[in-house]
Scaffold this active site. Structure first.
Site, PDB file in Angstrom:
ATOM      1  N   HIS A  64       2.195 133.713 -57.649  1.00  0.00           N
ATOM      2  CA  HIS A  64       3.259 134.729 -57.593  1.00  0.00           C
ATOM      3  C   HIS A  64       4.619 134.046 -57.767  1.00  0.00           C
ATOM      4  O   HIS A  64       5.460 134.473 -58.557  1.00  0.00           O
ATOM      5  CB  HIS A  64       3.200 135.478 -56.255  1.00  0.00           C
ATOM      6  CG  HIS A  64       4.437 136.252 -55.921  1.00  0.00           C
ATOM      7  ND1 HIS A  64       5.608 135.647 -55.485  1.00  0.00           N
ATOM      8  CD2 HIS A  64       4.721 137.576 -56.001  1.00  0.00           C
ATOM      9  CE1 HIS A  64       6.537 136.564 -55.306  1.00  0.00           C
ATOM     10  NE2 HIS A  64       6.034 137.747 -55.599  1.00  0.00           N
ATOM     11  N   ASN A  65       4.818 132.980 -57.029  1.00  0.00           N
ATOM     12  CA  ASN A  65       6.104 132.289 -57.111  1.00  0.00           C
ATOM     13  C   ASN A  65       6.310 131.626 -58.470  1.00  0.00           C
ATOM     14  O   ASN A  65       7.420 131.592 -58.985  1.00  0.00           O
ATOM     15  CB  ASN A  65       6.217 131.249 -55.995  1.00  0.00           C
ATOM     16  CG  ASN A  65       6.460 131.886 -54.633  1.00  0.00           C
ATOM     17  OD1 ASN A  65       6.156 133.055 -54.429  1.00  0.00           O
ATOM     18  ND2 ASN A  65       7.013 131.129 -53.709  1.00  0.00           N
TER      19      ASN A  65
ATOM     20  N   HIS B  95     -13.723 108.766 -80.208  1.00  0.00           N
ATOM     21  CA  HIS B  95     -13.940 109.786 -79.178  1.00  0.00           C
ATOM     22  C   HIS B  95     -14.866 110.913 -79.648  1.00  0.00           C
ATOM     23  O   HIS B  95     -15.165 111.797 -78.873  1.00  0.00           O
ATOM     24  CB  HIS B  95     -12.595 110.353 -78.713  1.00  0.00           C
ATOM     25  CG  HIS B  95     -11.773 109.349 -77.947  1.00  0.00           C
ATOM     26  ND1 HIS B  95     -12.257 108.718 -76.821  1.00  0.00           N
ATOM     27  CD2 HIS B  95     -10.528 108.865 -78.137  1.00  0.00           C
ATOM     28  CE1 HIS B  95     -11.335 107.884 -76.356  1.00  0.00           C
ATOM     29  NE2 HIS B  95     -10.270 107.947 -77.146  1.00  0.00           N
TER      30      HIS B  95
ATOM     31  N   ARG C 254      14.840 124.279 -64.474  1.00  0.00           N
ATOM     32  CA  ARG C 254      15.578 124.010 -63.229  1.00  0.00           C
ATOM     33  C   ARG C 254      15.804 122.510 -63.084  1.00  0.00           C
ATOM     34  O   ARG C 254      16.876 122.069 -62.670  1.00  0.00           O
ATOM     35  CB  ARG C 254      14.779 124.519 -62.017  1.00  0.00           C
ATOM     36  CG  ARG C 254      14.722 126.028 -61.938  1.00  0.00           C
ATOM     37  CD  ARG C 254      14.337 126.471 -60.541  1.00  0.00           C
ATOM     38  NE  ARG C 254      13.977 127.889 -60.511  1.00  0.00           N
ATOM     39  CZ  ARG C 254      13.720 128.571 -59.407  1.00  0.00           C
ATOM     40  NH1 ARG C 254      13.760 127.970 -58.219  1.00  0.00           N
ATOM     41  NH2 ARG C 254      13.404 129.850 -59.455  1.00  0.00           N
TER      42      ARG C 254
ATOM     43  N   GLU D 252       7.401 134.213 -60.676  1.00  0.00           N
ATOM     44  CA  GLU D 252       8.797 134.504 -60.303  1.00  0.00           C
ATOM     45  C   GLU D 252       9.758 133.517 -60.985  1.00  0.00           C
ATOM     46  O   GLU D 252      10.797 133.917 -61.520  1.00  0.00           O
ATOM     47  CB  GLU D 252       8.898 134.423 -58.775  1.00  0.00           C
ATOM     48  CG  GLU D 252      10.271 134.575 -58.174  1.00  0.00           C
ATOM     49  CD  GLU D 252      10.203 134.309 -56.659  1.00  0.00           C
ATOM     50  OE1 GLU D 252       9.347 134.894 -55.966  1.00  0.00           O
ATOM     51  OE2 GLU D 252      11.014 133.491 -56.163  1.00  0.00           O
TER      52      GLU D 252
ATOM     53  N   ALA E  86      12.243 132.031 -36.252  1.00  0.00           N
ATOM     54  CA  ALA E  86      13.391 131.975 -37.151  1.00  0.00           C
ATOM     55  C   ALA E  86      13.435 133.330 -37.877  1.00  0.00           C
ATOM     56  O   ALA E  86      12.691 134.234 -37.503  1.00  0.00           O
ATOM     57  CB  ALA E  86      13.226 130.814 -38.123  1.00  0.00           C
TER      58      ALA E  86
ATOM     59  N   LYS F 254      -0.278 133.493 -53.678  1.00  0.00           N
ATOM     60  CA  LYS F 254       1.165 133.483 -53.388  1.00  0.00           C
ATOM     61  C   LYS F 254       1.868 132.402 -54.214  1.00  0.00           C
ATOM     62  O   LYS F 254       2.968 132.605 -54.735  1.00  0.00           O
ATOM     63  CB  LYS F 254       1.419 133.238 -51.901  1.00  0.00           C
ATOM     64  CG  LYS F 254       2.893 133.052 -51.517  1.00  0.00           C
ATOM     65  CD  LYS F 254       3.735 134.253 -51.921  1.00  0.00           C
ATOM     66  CE  LYS F 254       5.176 134.290 -51.476  1.00  0.00           C
ATOM     67  NZ  LYS F 254       5.940 133.127 -51.198  1.00  0.00           N
TER      68      LYS F 254
ATOM     69  N   ASN G  86       4.596 129.237 -46.466  1.00  0.00           N
ATOM     70  CA  ASN G  86       4.224 128.920 -47.840  1.00  0.00           C
ATOM     71  C   ASN G  86       3.419 127.626 -47.876  1.00  0.00           C
ATOM     72  O   ASN G  86       3.859 126.625 -48.429  1.00  0.00           O
ATOM     73  CB  ASN G  86       5.476 128.757 -48.703  1.00  0.00           C
ATOM     74  CG  ASN G  86       5.784 130.040 -49.469  1.00  0.00           C
ATOM     75  OD1 ASN G  86       4.909 130.852 -49.742  1.00  0.00           O
ATOM     76  ND2 ASN G  86       7.049 130.206 -49.812  1.00  0.00           N
TER      77      ASN G  86
ATOM     78  N   SER H 203       5.478 137.756 -49.397  1.00  0.00           N
ATOM     79  CA  SER H 203       6.625 137.740 -50.305  1.00  0.00           C
ATOM     80  C   SER H 203       7.538 138.918 -50.043  1.00  0.00           C
ATOM     81  O   SER H 203       7.098 139.980 -49.634  1.00  0.00           O
ATOM     82  CB  SER H 203       6.183 137.776 -51.766  1.00  0.00           C
ATOM     83  OG  SER H 203       7.335 137.829 -52.610  1.00  0.00           O
TER      84      SER H 203
HETATM   85  P1  2AM Z   1      12.614 126.010 -32.906  1.00  0.00           P
HETATM   86  O1  2AM Z   1      13.432 127.259 -32.783  1.00  0.00           O
HETATM   87  O2  2AM Z   1      12.140 125.536 -31.568  1.00  0.00           O
HETATM   88  O3  2AM Z   1      13.269 124.936 -33.700  1.00  0.00           O
HETATM   89  C1  2AM Z   1      11.650 127.427 -38.219  1.00  0.00           C
HETATM   90  O4  2AM Z   1      12.100 126.108 -38.176  1.00  0.00           O
HETATM   91  C2  2AM Z   1      10.848 127.799 -36.984  1.00  0.00           C
HETATM   92  O5  2AM Z   1       9.773 126.880 -36.820  1.00  0.00           O
HETATM   93  C3  2AM Z   1      11.643 127.757 -35.704  1.00  0.00           C
HETATM   94  O6  2AM Z   1      11.239 128.865 -34.951  1.00  0.00           O
HETATM   95  C4  2AM Z   1      11.232 126.450 -35.090  1.00  0.00           C
HETATM   96  O7  2AM Z   1      11.285 126.414 -33.675  1.00  0.00           O
HETATM   97  C5  2AM Z   1       9.786 126.384 -35.495  1.00  0.00           C
HETATM   98  N1  2AM Z   1       9.262 125.015 -35.515  1.00  0.00           N
HETATM   99  C6  2AM Z   1       9.584 124.014 -36.376  1.00  0.00           C
HETATM  100  N2  2AM Z   1       8.888 122.909 -36.109  1.00  0.00           N
HETATM  101  C7  2AM Z   1       8.078 123.210 -35.059  1.00  0.00           C
HETATM  102  C8  2AM Z   1       7.094 122.474 -34.354  1.00  0.00           C
HETATM  103  N3  2AM Z   1       6.796 121.214 -34.670  1.00  0.00           N
HETATM  104  N4  2AM Z   1       6.489 123.110 -33.336  1.00  0.00           N
HETATM  105  C9  2AM Z   1       6.796 124.375 -33.012  1.00  0.00           C
HETATM  106  N5  2AM Z   1       7.695 125.118 -33.665  1.00  0.00           N
HETATM  107  C10 2AM Z   1       8.334 124.555 -34.679  1.00  0.00           C
END
Ligand code: 2AM
Length: 477
Positions: free
Chosen positions: A186-187, A453, A288, A190, A11, A183, A102, A128
């Site tokens: 850090h968030n 106590h 939030r 943030e 992704a 991390k 994360n 990050s």
């Molecule tokens: P995909 O393209 O096959 O859906 C973000 O969702 C990333 O994580 C994507 O590249 C997605 O692959 C991958 N992803 C999510 N769940 C997964 C899983 N159970 N096994 C392998 N890849 C996964």
């Protein structure tokens, strides 16, 4: 096998990280559950470097030099476990699996232990900088074994952001979950930074009477001084943006309900477990949460209170200067709290985290990058075991200089009915630490009264209880 590093999960974050490695001259194996993504990455960006696309996990693993280094960039949680399981079965002694998502640091601790028993190094790595950072240089917070960093460190450092002094924004944080813990904090910081900026904005809007465009200019000016930071910079950008459809300031057409993905909440949950007062961060998370309760807010519109009075031009400019002081002082406290949590986590889990190095790798690439992190770095280099950032003389002096304005801004907010929970919580923390006596003595008395106590005395060693229901004599217990 020719690839120095592999990335699975393509992704946006994974693709950008893979491209970053490729652009730095590394041969990168790329893999994704759905092969179309892999093909599309190589079709679109293949010219940027050397990619070795793989359709299957076996093919992917076979394309990697040993020890194999595989970065997993899938959604935190079950997907990560599934992918770890799939690859661990194909790996050998000494190979390195890196989780760049994360993950919760406790998941990372569990996974690291299980994989260590199978001879595989597991490196939970905080990353990050968002999508842009992944591509052009993120701040990276790898945990795991020292040995894994020997093999992996140079690769990560090559693609990490560089601070102004040229140092890579990547360092070995500590064993097992240390990287993901840092991390997480850090968030959390943030969240606090964003909330404090939000409160400053609201005061400039309601009390100074400035328009979003004017406030953008104020933030631009602040960004040339000690508040110089990425978040202040993008705040000015967002505030000066005009919605195309309506011609209104963008900030006025966005629904005022802040969402969250969980790392801020984790920071507070873990702080509660560790007994660390991160009140500024907690107020940011709660703010939030309050914003998102539209039901509560709708049901509360009848509640009365002051309507902010808008200042005249000269007064408004002076007030804006005071808000800058308040923002800076509160920001120092929020970072103080975050660093305290890291120190406490390090102590609890034997991570031996170098706080100066943490500040140093946050100077570039990450969302909270800021000029003043250079100063936090120096403060911890000078005194690595400072009990608190506020023990640093120069920060203490700055707060001393800012505090009249800090107090005055919060007092104005309170009298005019502008909510400033993070400003107020950070000031209360500051005043609590400097107080000669806290009402905790009374709390102890109450606890002893209703629950026996016990309490300690200021003038003698020992544990005591007063016979509240009887003649009120004191007994030693
Ligand atoms: P995909 O393209 O096959 O859906 C973000 O969702 C990333 O994580 C994507 O590249 C997605 O692959 C991958 N992803 C999510 N769940 C997964 C899983 N159970 N096994 C392998 N890849 C996964």
């Amino acid at each position: 096998p020719t690839a120095q590093i592999g990335v699975t999960g393509l992704a946006v974050m994974g693709s950008n990280l893979a491209r970053n490695f490729a652009r730095h001259g590394h041969t990168v194996a790329v893999h994704n559950r759905t092969a179309a993504r892999t093909r599309s990455l190589v079709d679109t960006y293949g010219e940027e470097g050397t990619f070795v696309p793989a359709e299957s996990a076996e093919e992917f693993v076979a394309s990697l030099e040993k020890p194999r280094r595989i970065v997993i960039m899938v959604k935190a949680g079950e997907a990560t476990d599934a992918v770890i399981e799939e690859f661990a079965a194909l790996l050998e002694d000494g190979d390195v699996l890196i989780d760049g998502g994360n993950a919760h640091f406790q998941d990372t601790r569990r996974r690291e232990k299980a994989l260590r028993e199978r001879g595989i190094h597991f490196v939970g790595t905080g990353i990050s900088g968002g999508e842009e950072g992944a591509l052009n240089g993120p701040s990276m917070m790898p945990g795991g074994s020292v040995e894994s960093y020997t093999s992996l460190g140079p690769l990560l450092e090559s693609i990490a952001a560089k601070a102004d002094d040229g140092a890579p924004c990547c360092t070995h944080i500590g064993p097992d979950g240390a990287g993901h813990f840092v991390k997480m904090v850090h968030n959390g910081i943030e969240y606090a930074d964003m909330q404090l900026i939000g409160e400053a904005y609201q005061l400039l809007r309601d009390v100074a009477g400035y328009s979003p465009a004017q406030i953008a200019d104020v933030f631009r000016t602040w960004n040339t001084g000690r508040l110089d930071s990425y978040l202040i910079e993008i705040t000015a950008e967002v505030l000066s943006h005009v919605d195309e459809a309506t011609g209104k300031p963008f900030v006025d057409v966005v629904l005022d309900q802040a969402e969250q993905k969980g790392t801020g909440r984790w920071t507070v949950q873990i702080a509660l477990d560790l007994g660390v007062p991160v009140s500024g961060i907690a107020e940011a998370v709660f703010a939030r949460s309050v914003s998102g309760h539209s039901d509560l807010r709708d049901a509360s519109r009848h509640l009365t209170g002051p309507t902010p009075r808008t200042l005249g031009t000269n007064e408004a400019a002076a007030f804006a200067d005071q808000v800058e002081q308040a923002l800076y002082a509160s920001k120092i406290v929020a970072y103080t709290q975050g660093f305290h949590e890291i120190a406490a986590g390090s102590e609890q889990y034997d991570w031996n985290i170098d706080l100066g190095k943490v500040a140093a790798i946050w100077r570039g690439g990450c969302i909270i990058r800021a000029a003043f992190l250079d100063r936090i770095t120096s403060a911890y280099e000078a005194q690595p075991h400072m009990p608190s950032l506020l023990a640093d003389k120069s920060f203490a002096q700055e707060i001393a200089a800012a505090q009249d304005d800090w107090r005055s801004v919060i007092a104005t907010a309170v009298t005019q009915g502008v909510p400033t929970p993070a400003f107020a919580a950070t000031l209360a923390y500051y005043d609590s630490l400097r107080a000669e006596r806290l009402p905790a003595a009374l709390t102890q008395g109450q606890r002893d009264y209703f629950g026996a106590h016990t309490y300690h005395r200021t003038d003698r060693e020992g544990t005591f209880h007063t016979l509240w229901g009887g003649d009120r004599t004191e007994v030693e217990s």
